[in-house]
Design a protein around this motif. Structure first.
Motif, short mmCIF file in Angstrom:
data_model
loop_
_atom_site.label_atom_id
_atom_site.label_comp_id
_atom_site.label_asym_id
_atom_site.label_seq_id
_atom_site.Cartn_x
_atom_site.Cartn_y
_atom_site.Cartn_z
N ALA A 1 4.78 24.73 -19.23
CA ALA A 1 4.18 24.92 -17.91
C ALA A 1 4.36 23.67 -17.06
O ALA A 1 4.57 23.75 -15.84
N ARG A 2 4.28 22.48 -17.69
CA ARG A 2 4.50 21.22 -16.96
C ARG A 2 5.95 21.12 -16.51
O ARG A 2 6.25 20.62 -15.41
N ALA A 3 6.85 21.60 -17.38
CA ALA A 3 8.26 21.61 -17.01
C ALA A 3 8.49 22.46 -15.77
O ALA A 3 9.33 22.14 -14.92
N ALA A 4 7.69 23.52 -15.65
CA ALA A 4 7.80 24.38 -14.46
C ALA A 4 7.41 23.61 -13.20
O ALA A 4 8.03 23.77 -12.15
N VAL A 5 6.38 22.77 -13.31
CA VAL A 5 5.95 21.97 -12.16
C VAL A 5 7.07 21.02 -11.73
O VAL A 5 7.40 20.90 -10.55
N VAL A 6 7.68 20.38 -12.73
CA VAL A 6 8.74 19.43 -12.45
C VAL A 6 9.91 20.14 -11.77
O VAL A 6 10.47 19.67 -10.77
N THR A 7 10.28 21.31 -12.31
CA THR A 7 11.40 22.07 -11.75
C THR A 7 11.09 22.55 -10.35
O THR A 7 11.94 22.51 -9.46
N ASP A 8 9.86 23.01 -10.18
CA ASP A 8 9.46 23.52 -8.87
C ASP A 8 9.57 22.43 -7.80
O ASP A 8 10.07 22.67 -6.70
N ARG A 9 9.13 21.25 -8.15
CA ARG A 9 9.18 20.14 -7.19
C ARG A 9 10.63 19.84 -6.80
O ARG A 9 10.95 19.65 -5.63
N LEU A 10 11.51 19.86 -7.80
CA LEU A 10 12.93 19.61 -7.55
C LEU A 10 13.50 20.68 -6.62
O LEU A 10 14.20 20.38 -5.66
N MET A 11 13.14 21.93 -6.91
CA MET A 11 13.63 23.05 -6.10
C MET A 11 13.26 22.88 -4.62
O MET A 11 14.08 23.04 -3.73
N LEU B 1 3.62 26.38 -2.94
CA LEU B 1 3.26 26.96 -4.22
C LEU B 1 2.38 25.99 -4.99
O LEU B 1 2.61 24.79 -4.99
N VAL B 2 1.36 26.50 -5.63
CA VAL B 2 0.49 25.66 -6.46
C VAL B 2 0.40 26.29 -7.84
O VAL B 2 0.37 27.51 -7.97
N ILE B 3 0.39 25.47 -8.86
CA ILE B 3 0.32 26.00 -10.22
C ILE B 3 -0.98 25.53 -10.87
O ILE B 3 -1.32 24.36 -10.80
N ASP B 4 -1.67 26.49 -11.48
CA ASP B 4 -2.88 26.15 -12.23
C ASP B 4 -2.47 25.93 -13.68
O ASP B 4 -2.20 26.87 -14.41
N GLU C 1 -4.26 18.03 -9.27
CA GLU C 1 -3.78 17.13 -8.21
C GLU C 1 -4.51 17.41 -6.89
O GLU C 1 -4.84 16.50 -6.14
N ILE C 2 -4.78 18.69 -6.63
CA ILE C 2 -5.53 19.05 -5.42
C ILE C 2 -6.93 18.43 -5.47
O ILE C 2 -7.41 17.85 -4.49
N ALA C 3 -7.57 18.55 -6.65
CA ALA C 3 -8.91 17.98 -6.82
C ALA C 3 -8.87 16.47 -6.57
O ALA C 3 -9.75 15.91 -5.91
N ARG C 4 -7.84 15.83 -7.11
CA ARG C 4 -7.75 14.37 -6.97
C ARG C 4 -7.55 13.97 -5.49
O ARG C 4 -8.19 13.06 -4.99
N THR D 1 1.02 20.69 -2.74
CA THR D 1 0.48 19.93 -3.88
C THR D 1 0.61 20.82 -5.12
O THR D 1 0.13 21.94 -5.12
N PRO D 2 1.26 20.30 -6.18
CA PRO D 2 1.74 21.22 -7.22
C PRO D 2 0.69 21.77 -8.18
O PRO D 2 0.88 22.85 -8.72
N THR D 3 -0.41 21.05 -8.42
CA THR D 3 -1.37 21.57 -9.41
C THR D 3 -2.79 21.47 -8.88
O THR D 3 -3.09 20.68 -7.97
#
Lengths: 81, 669
Positions: free
Chosen positions: B360-370, B472-475, A21-24, A16-18
């Motif tokens: 930082a959001r772009a990083a999430v998008v890229t990470d998911r693609l990876m 991986l999780v991003i804050d 999102e984990i909280a949700r 789960t990426p953020t």
């Protein structure tokens, strides 16, 4: 028994990426999720790395704009094995 | 013996009641009750300690440790104010107050926590403090309550001092003190130690708690392992917080979350990311074009004319000095400097994206693609950095714990389109694609992503088969309005780096290129007066030109600039400018019109298909070795064998794609 920590760990494992999102997905409040992650980091069950987007590899110490920078630090979390 | 070891072996030497220790300091006296002040760091604990004890404090390391503990006397005022009353509460009470180190929990993860654990619950009951006052930040209640949860399992008398109420108010968090008291099962007092608010109430609560037995310990699941026990505490904390707090304000975090629902969505997120990046390139090329034209005219016109006139005035006209200054420095470095407005605008836009939190959001998008295509999740971090500069990106692969992932990522980083390549893309785009220059540049960035994905998949399918992928999780930070000061600082730092490169490596390269273009290969020709195609530079370039024939740019001018580009991509434009600045008078072209000269070269070398040839050239430039600095960094990080493999891989991929693009493209254009 499955509590907040187990639920958060499961979401990290699942990719789960953020944190939001984990909280949700876990139904936990965002504050409890963040506290759970902090606890998991302190107890060594999670590892955190600073994401160096726009930042020097050495971190803030080697950055010329560190004094004026007000950005929050973005962290990546992964399960420590 | 460390504190943690002491705690583990229960050596009976640590007690808050043993005030004879040197480091323990002075208290209120041997018969006075001992109150331990505990709490997580930054919850106002030490401020409270200072407010309660005033100057009557001693500080020092606890014996046998490096952990600092303060001890002082707290003269708690009378809690019974009845006139003529003689009960004990009608008299002030001297209390020994011990300020324990900040600790989130009683788990000995640090020396501070180990000592806190030892002093609060490690020793026999008669050596423990009579009561613990635990400070809790009302604005971060959940994070503070873990220590309270653990102490509630021990049957230790406790009072919770709720601090930072003003901060909680600002964040729209309201804490119901009565509900919190009921849920925690111990007294809770709201205080403001900085303004000495609520200290009387705290004294009353402490004196009351001293006079009654400690509450029954909170029951915990029997035979639970460590994680289950911690989970039980967190469940309890979540229930307490839900019952005792309400959040009334819709803060920036909430707004950010709403935006993130769209921006980081699996399908819409990448589309938004691509649209944003397209807009950046479009705005950059459109706005910067007139400024770039102005500077181009300035360098090729007045600056060149003034330099030539000045050299003639001092008797150096039409000599090698004029060749070096006009055809070398002004043509080469000057041409590169025309890109300063474009780079400034690009850096400003990227700084705005970064400062706002979007990157930082772009990083999430890229990470998911990876991860979807089977690449290691963390690999996206250095790859994102690579779009700025490949050198720190390769150094950044150190964050990957797996050595094979480090090698794989270091091999992929050179395919990211760094900003040095951007200048060439913009120039090629404006020459060959006119109003669609921005789209052409954007297309190169898309191609870069596609190459990384395909090469990554190919390598994982062969050399790295079966490597595990870590989650991986991003804050994500909350979105914020970009600040002028930070945007200006970041832009200046990056622009300064660009200018330093332009005036450093590029200056040396320009002089080197000029030197090679001045040395004749035929006898009878003078130094500095030889046509470029007959110079060492031109002849050497002509030797490798046939290699690029299938890709449509088999002219010595194009081939030579790719060789120079191996040193640094910024040098591509400068060497081109030098080449044409020397060659143009021979060809009769308009002086300074580099675009026309490049277009003519591509028309000729491609057999009348300049557009696919230009695309092929741009893709070759994108995929082959970025610069010598990148090679040197790769060598240091992953060794010579993998570096040479990488350089070979880049050349093969670059040549293959360039040929494919030209051969397919010539069928349509």
């Amino acid at each position: 028994m499955s509590g907040p920590l187990t639920a958060v760990l499961a979401q990290v494992e699942a990719g789960t990426p953020t944190l939001v999102e984990i909280a949700r997905r876990t139904g936990l409040s965002e504050e409890v999720t963040r506290a759970a992650v902090d606890h998991l980091l302190r107890s060594g069950r999670l590892a955190a790395d600073q994401v160096p987007i726009g930042c020097p590899p050495g971190g803030c110490g080697g950055c010329a704009v560190a004094a004026t920078c007000s950005q929050p630090v973005m962290l990546s979390l992964s399960v420590r094995r | 013996m460390s504190v943690a070891e002491r705690a583990a072996s229960s050596v009976p030497t640590l007690s808050v009641k043993q005030c004879c220790h040197t480091g323990g300091g002075e208290g209120a006296g041997p018969q006075s009750p001992v109150v331990a002040l505990a709490g997580a760091p930054n919850t106002g604990k030490s401020t409270l300690f200072n407010a309660l004890t005033g100057a009557n404090v001693t500080m020092g390391n606890w014996p046998g440790t490096t952990v600092e503990v303060s001890r002082g006397a707290w003269h708690a005022p009378a809690s019974c104010l009845c006139e003529g009353c003689t009960c004990p509460d009608s008299q002030p009470l001297d209390i020994t107050l011990v300020d324990l180190p900040g600790a989130y929990s009683l788990d000995p993860h640090s020396p501070d926590e180990a000592l806190t654990r030892e002093l609060l619950i490690g020793g026999p009951a008669d050596e423990r403090p009579d009561i613990a006052v635990v400070t809790c930040d009302a604005s971060r209640l959940t994070g503070c309550l873990y220590l309270v949860a653990q102490l509630r399992e021990q049957g230790l008398a406790m009072v919770v001092a709720l601090t930072m109420g003003d901060v909680a108010d600002k964040r729209g968090i309201v804490v119901d003190v009565d509900a919190l008291t009921e849920r925690l099962g111990v007294p809770v007092v709201a205080i403001d130690p900085r303004r000495r608010g609520g200290l009387g109430g705290l004294a009353i609560a402490v004196r009351d708690a001293l006079g009654v037995p400690a509450p029954d310990p909170r029951p915990v699941p029997a035979d639970a392992d460590a994680l289950a026990l911690e989970d039980d505490r967190f469940s309890w904390i979540a229930d307490v917080v839900e019952a005792a707090t309400t959040a009334t304000a819709k803060d920036a975090r909430t707004r950010s979350d709403k935006v993130d629902r769209w921006v980081t969505a699996p399908v819409l997120g990448p589309l938004i990311f691509l649209a944003v990046m397209w807009l950046v390139f479009q705005v950059t090329t459109t706005i910067a074009a007139p400024l770039q034209d102005f500077l181009d005219t300035l360098f090729s016109g007045p600056v060149t004319d003034a330099t030539v006139a000045g050299l003639h005035a001092v008797g150096l006209g039409d000599t090698w000095v004029q060749g070096l200054l006009v055809d070398g420095l002004i043509a080469g470095v000057g041409m590169l400097l025309t890109f300063v407005p474009l780079m400034t605008l690009m850096f400003i836009l990227l700084a705005l994206l970064e400062d706002s939190g979007y990157l930082a959001r772009a990083a999430v998008v890229t990470d998911r693609l990876m991860r979807r295509i089977g690449l290691p999740g963390r690999a996206f971090l250095p790859l994102i950095v690579g779009y700025g500069c490949n050198v720190p990106a390769i150094s950044g692969t150190r964050i990957l714990p797996n050595a094979r992932h480090r090698i794989l990522t270091a091999l992929l980083v050179p395919f990211t389109a760094c900003t040095a390549r951007l200048t060439v893309f913009v120039m090629m785009g404006s020459i060959f694609f006119g109003a669609y220059a921005g789209t052409a540049v954007f297309g190169m960035y898309l191609t870069s992503i596609v190459i990384i994905v395909l090469v990554g998949l190919a390598l994982r399918g062969t050399l790295w088969k079966g490597e595990p992928i870590e989650p991986l999780v991003i804050d994500l930070p909350a979105y914020q309005v970009p600040t002028l000061r930070l945007t200006a600082s970041v832009t200046w730092v990056k622009l300064k780096g660009f200018l330093q490169t332009a005036t450093g490596i590029i200056l040396v390269t320009v002089i080197g290129v000029w030197l090679l273009q001045s040395i004749p290969t035929q006898p009878g020709e003078a130094f500095g007066e030889v046509p470029v195609q007959d110079s060492v530079y031109g002849v050497a370039a002509q030797a490798i030109t046939p290699v690029f024939a299938p890709a449509g740019f088999n002219s010595w001018q194009s081939a030579s600039t790719l060789v120079v580009g191996f040193v640094a991509k910024e040098a591509v434009i400068s060497s081109w400018a030098q080449t044409y600045a020397v060659a143009e008078p021979e060809e009769g072209g308009a002086p300074g019109d580099l675009g026309v000269a490049v277009m003519n070269t591509f028309v000729e070398s491609s057999g009348g298909h300049p557009i696919p040839a230009a695309l092929a050239f741009m893709i070759f430039l994108l995929a082959y070795t970025p610069c010598v600095a990148t090679v040197a960094t790769q060598w240091r990080e992953i060794g010579g064998r993998w570096t040479l493999f990488g350089v070979g891989l880049q050349l093969v991929v670059a040549w293959t794609l360039a040929v494919a693009v030209f051969q397919v493209g010539r069928l349509f254009w």
